[in-house]
Design a protein around this motif. Structure first.
Motif, PDB file in Angstrom:
ATOM      1  N   THR A 177      -7.570  -5.228 -13.113  1.00  0.00           N
ATOM      2  CA  THR A 177      -6.388  -6.046 -13.403  1.00  0.00           C
ATOM      3  C   THR A 177      -5.410  -6.094 -12.238  1.00  0.00           C
ATOM      4  O   THR A 177      -4.495  -6.911 -12.236  1.00  0.00           O
ATOM      5  CB  THR A 177      -5.648  -5.494 -14.646  1.00  0.00           C
ATOM      6  N   ASP A 178      -5.581  -5.209 -11.242  1.00  0.00           N
ATOM      7  CA  ASP A 178      -4.673  -5.191 -10.102  1.00  0.00           C
ATOM      8  C   ASP A 178      -5.389  -4.538  -8.922  1.00  0.00           C
ATOM      9  O   ASP A 178      -6.344  -3.788  -9.099  1.00  0.00           O
ATOM     10  CB  ASP A 178      -3.396  -4.414 -10.452  1.00  0.00           C
ATOM     11  N   ILE A 179      -4.913  -4.844  -7.715  1.00  0.00           N
ATOM     12  CA  ILE A 179      -5.504  -4.290  -6.488  1.00  0.00           C
ATOM     13  C   ILE A 179      -4.386  -3.693  -5.641  1.00  0.00           C
ATOM     14  O   ILE A 179      -3.331  -4.324  -5.456  1.00  0.00           O
ATOM     15  CB  ILE A 179      -6.228  -5.377  -5.659  1.00  0.00           C
ATOM     16  N   ILE A 180      -4.613  -2.481  -5.131  1.00  0.00           N
ATOM     17  CA  ILE A 180      -3.713  -1.894  -4.133  1.00  0.00           C
ATOM     18  C   ILE A 180      -4.493  -1.841  -2.830  1.00  0.00           C
ATOM     19  O   ILE A 180      -5.446  -1.071  -2.689  1.00  0.00           O
ATOM     20  CB  ILE A 180      -3.250  -0.479  -4.540  1.00  0.00           C
ATOM     21  N   LYS A 181      -4.119  -2.697  -1.870  1.00  0.00           N
ATOM     22  CA  LYS A 181      -4.810  -2.732  -0.588  1.00  0.00           C
ATOM     23  C   LYS A 181      -4.493  -1.477   0.213  1.00  0.00           C
ATOM     24  O   LYS A 181      -3.368  -0.979   0.203  1.00  0.00           O
ATOM     25  CB  LYS A 181      -4.392  -3.966   0.213  1.00  0.00           C
ATOM     26  N   PHE A 182      -5.512  -0.962   0.909  1.00  0.00           N
ATOM     27  CA  PHE A 182      -5.313   0.224   1.743  1.00  0.00           C
ATOM     28  C   PHE A 182      -4.752  -0.236   3.081  1.00  0.00           C
ATOM     29  O   PHE A 182      -5.483  -0.744   3.934  1.00  0.00           O
ATOM     30  CB  PHE A 182      -6.637   0.966   1.929  1.00  0.00           C
ATOM     31  N   GLU A 183      -3.448  -0.076   3.248  1.00  0.00           N
ATOM     32  CA  GLU A 183      -2.782  -0.541   4.455  1.00  0.00           C
ATOM     33  C   GLU A 183      -1.536   0.302   4.706  1.00  0.00           C
ATOM     34  O   GLU A 183      -1.163   1.145   3.868  1.00  0.00           O
ATOM     35  CB  GLU A 183      -2.401  -2.027   4.315  1.00  0.00           C
ATOM     36  N   LEU A 184      -0.887   0.094   5.837  1.00  0.00           N
ATOM     37  CA  LEU A 184       0.319   0.843   6.155  1.00  0.00           C
ATOM     38  C   LEU A 184       1.416   0.539   5.135  1.00  0.00           C
ATOM     39  O   LEU A 184       1.588  -0.603   4.713  1.00  0.00           O
ATOM     40  CB  LEU A 184       0.820   0.494   7.561  1.00  0.00           C
ATOM     41  N   GLY A 185       2.133   1.581   4.723  1.00  0.00           N
ATOM     42  CA  GLY A 185       3.250   1.388   3.804  1.00  0.00           C
ATOM     43  C   GLY A 185       2.936   1.625   2.346  1.00  0.00           C
ATOM     44  O   GLY A 185       3.850   1.653   1.517  1.00  0.00           O
ATOM     45  N   VAL A 186       1.639   1.794   1.984  1.00  0.00           N
ATOM     46  CA  VAL A 186       1.321   2.035   0.573  1.00  0.00           C
ATOM     47  C   VAL A 186       1.535   3.507   0.234  1.00  0.00           C
ATOM     48  O   VAL A 186       1.465   4.385   1.097  1.00  0.00           O
ATOM     49  CB  VAL A 186      -0.125   1.615   0.215  1.00  0.00           C
ATOM     50  N   THR A 187       1.816   3.767  -1.049  1.00  0.00           N
ATOM     51  CA  THR A 187       1.991   5.135  -1.529  1.00  0.00           C
ATOM     52  C   THR A 187       0.620   5.728  -1.828  1.00  0.00           C
ATOM     53  O   THR A 187      -0.210   5.087  -2.479  1.00  0.00           O
ATOM     54  CB  THR A 187       2.857   5.155  -2.795  1.00  0.00           C
ATOM     55  N   VAL A 188       0.387   6.946  -1.360  1.00  0.00           N
ATOM     56  CA  VAL A 188      -0.929   7.568  -1.536  1.00  0.00           C
ATOM     57  C   VAL A 188      -0.778   8.993  -2.062  1.00  0.00           C
ATOM     58  O   VAL A 188       0.268   9.631  -1.910  1.00  0.00           O
ATOM     59  CB  VAL A 188      -1.719   7.612  -0.202  1.00  0.00           C
TER      60      VAL A 188
END
Length: 265
Positions: A177-188
């Motif tokens: 239902t949603d995508i979190i792209k692996f990129e700079l600025g994402v919370t991990v």
């Protein structure tokens, strides 16, 4: 005639001694010789928490393995919305464990010492989980699919999804239902290594072709640390997380900071 020096493999191991069990299970050393050996399942045996440990050692709903087995065989325990009757079933990171009879819903997350925490869920969080994309490929009939960290295979996925991204999966339908792209600025959140359980924002990625890519992360208090790319799990955007985090919000404290906080209270 078989040679005397020939050693034959007799199949998979079916036992696990307590001293060889993963330390994050926190089993007492003198509580017996044996530990529950996790069944084959969606998570690696040393990165999982068997249901018997959850019910008997963590929640204290049972005193013995026999009692745990009776609870499971009555179909009272669900993992990710599916009934699990095997008391050695390996639950793992981001799994939702449901006990409808007692009204309990938990998500398995890590604390900042790399140990599993049964984090109580709000009703709106029970119906989904986050899954890290481990592989992207095509079947023999050219059908695109992805596999996730918890063993799911999702066919005909969104073409925007790539390896290392995180997808939000609806547990009832099994669809993204949603995508979190692996990129700079994402919370991990870090899932392995000495920084396991820490939460922060990606600031930089060092690429090392033929070796391990290194990701640099900064937490909310400005502490910086680095780990391998394989250990990083995206959980949100813009400093926010799509899942509720356990106590401490993934910020690792030194023993001196912990002592100062205790004395302040």
């Amino acid at each position: 005639k078989r040679s005397k020096n020939c050693t034959m493999v007799r199949g998979p191991k079916k036992h696990l001694k307590r001293l060889n069990a993963p330390k994050h299970w926190m089993l007492d050393k003198l509580g017996g010789i044996w530990a529950p050996k996790p069944s084959a399942g969606p998570h690696k045996s040393r990165e999982s928490l068997p249901l018997i440990i959850i019910l008997r050692n963590r929640l204290k709903y049972a005193l013995t393995k026999r009692e745990t087995n009776m609870i499971c065989m009555q179909k009272l325990v669900k993992v990710d919305g599916k009934v699990r009757t095997d008391c050695r079933f390996p639950a793992g990171f981001m799994d939702v464990v449901t006990l409808e009879k007692s009204g309990d819903n938990f998500r398995l997350l890590y604390d900042t010492k790399g140990r599993y925490v049964l984090h109580a869920l709000k009703p709106e969080e029970v119906g989904f989980k986050l899954c890290r994309v481990q592989k992207q490929a095509f079947t023999s009939k050219r059908i695109p699919y992805i596999t996730t960290h918890d063993g799911r295979t999702i066919r005909y996925h969104d073409p925007l999804i790539k390896v290392h991204d995180t997808v939000k999966v609806d547990l009832e339908t099994g669809k993204t239902t949603d995508i979190i792209k692996f990129e700079l600025g994402v919370t991990v959140m870090i899932t392995k290594g000495r920084n396991a359980g820490r939460v922060g924002v990606i600031t930089h990625r060092d690429r090392h072709p033929g070796s391990f890519d290194i990701v640099h992360v900064k937490d909310k208090e400005g502490n910086e640390f680095a780990t391998r790319l394989q250990n990083v799990f995206a959980i949100g955007r813009n400093g926010d997380s799509l899942v509720d985090l356990p106590r401490g919000q993934g910020i690792k404290r030194t023993i001196f900071e912990q002592r100062a906080k205790r004395h302040a209270l």
